[in-house]
Write an enzyme that holds these catalytic residues in place. Structure first.
Site: not given
Length: 332
Positions: A56, A308
């Site tokens: 992110k 991720s």
């Protein structure tokens, strides 16, 4: 069709130049165990080693740097299931801006406390991402804060797409890329980057069985709401927005498939990552490994699975590693 996408390959390349030096270029490592299971080389993109513990930071940094000084001075706001809020708090602080992060009560406390530690104003609202977004909309309307959404924003998608550029740059012959799928910011950006360089590479989105908003929306042919349920893959929860402007169309056009995973399969992915890869990852990051272990991915050439994020509650992680089933298969 490419000319109609809200984010182009050149947008992603521009984002890569913009965030250079502020975001890590993460390593890619071949997994011996998964390569044996899959029958083809399997590489893990170690994005959970990113500065804030997840991908992110790429989109948040690109979005913050794309704002004018006057916009940053007004203050930045977003809804988040945790990782976007952490990244945005970090990126905002680095540029001297203040971030307000709105989250639902389903967001794990470890993620909430870390966002507070980074200096953001944290607001806990409701029991879903959609309810948290309503508070964001109010703050934009009444206070004048500038919204940086977690996924449905061109600058955010372009920033996430830099991960795809790194993958295709390191492994040009990649056949299949496995991407965690939630609101679609990562999947859309990575797919645009990968297919912009090599259109033949398959990009597959992976998500949990229950509460998968993008999958339900793709099946319906339009953005729809779903009930948000507890899951090991809590970072993949939340809706895509009924007025989605960017990620729905890109995921519809660019993803080759979407694969759903049970809680047991996600847990198995987390355990494999820990026991055989020596990596601690959250449930959302384990979905690529989970799909390979479950035999749900078939590839004729090298595969890359994106890990991720690592921002998992360590007590939850310990329980999963020890074989506990934390959530029933119906997600409750």
């Amino acid at each position: 069709m490419a000319s109609t996408w809200p984010v182009s390959l050149e947008d992603i390349r521009a984002a890569a130049r913009r965030i250079a030096g502020r975001v890590r270029v993460t390593a890619m490592a071949q997994s011996v165990s998964l390569s044996e299971i899959a029958g083809v080389p399997v590489h893990l993109k170690l994005e959970h080693h990113q500065t804030t513990g997840s991908f992110k930071l790429r989109g948040a940094t690109n979005a913050v740097l794309s704002l004018s000084p006057a916009e940053r001075a007004r203050g930045i706001v977003a809804a988040s299931t945790g990782n976007h809020g952490r990244a945005l708090a970090y990126a905002a602080e680095a540029e001297g801006a203040v971030a307000t992060i709105c989250m639902s009560r389903l967001v794990p406390e470890n993620k909430v406390s870390e966002i507070r530690r980074l200096g953001a104003d944290v607001r806990i609202v409701g029991r879903s991402q959609d309810e948290a977004q309503q508070e964001v909309d109010r703050l934009v309307r009444e206070v004048g804060l500038v919204m940086v959404p977690p996924f449905d924003h061109p600058a955010v998608v372009a920033g996430q797409g830099t991960l795809g550029l790194e993958i295709i740059g390191a492994l040009q012959q990649v056949s299949t890329v496995l991407v965690p799928l939630s609101g679609g910011g990562l999947a859309a950006g990575v797919a645009a980057a990968i297919k912009g360089v090599n259109p033949k590479t398959k990009v597959i989105g992976l998500t949990m069985e229950r509460g998968a908003a993008m999958k339900a929306s793709l099946d319906a042919g339009r953005p729809v709401q779903v009930e948000e349920l507890p899951s090991l893959a809590d970072s993949l929860g939340g809706g895509i927005g009924l007025d989605n402007h960017v990620t729905f169309a890109m995921c519809r056009d660019l993803l080759d498939d979407v694969i759903l995973l049970s809680e047991a399969e996600i847990a198995a992915g987390m355990r494999h990552a820990y026991a055989l890869e020596r990596e601690i990852v959250e449930g959302a990051a384990a979905v690529g490994i989970a799909a390979l272990l479950a035999g749900k991915v078939r590839a004729n050439g090298p595969v890359v699975a994106i890990l991720s994020g690592r921002n998992v509650d360590m007590e939850q992680h310990r329980r999963v590693i020890n074989g506990e089933m934390l959530f029933a298969e119906d997600g409750r």
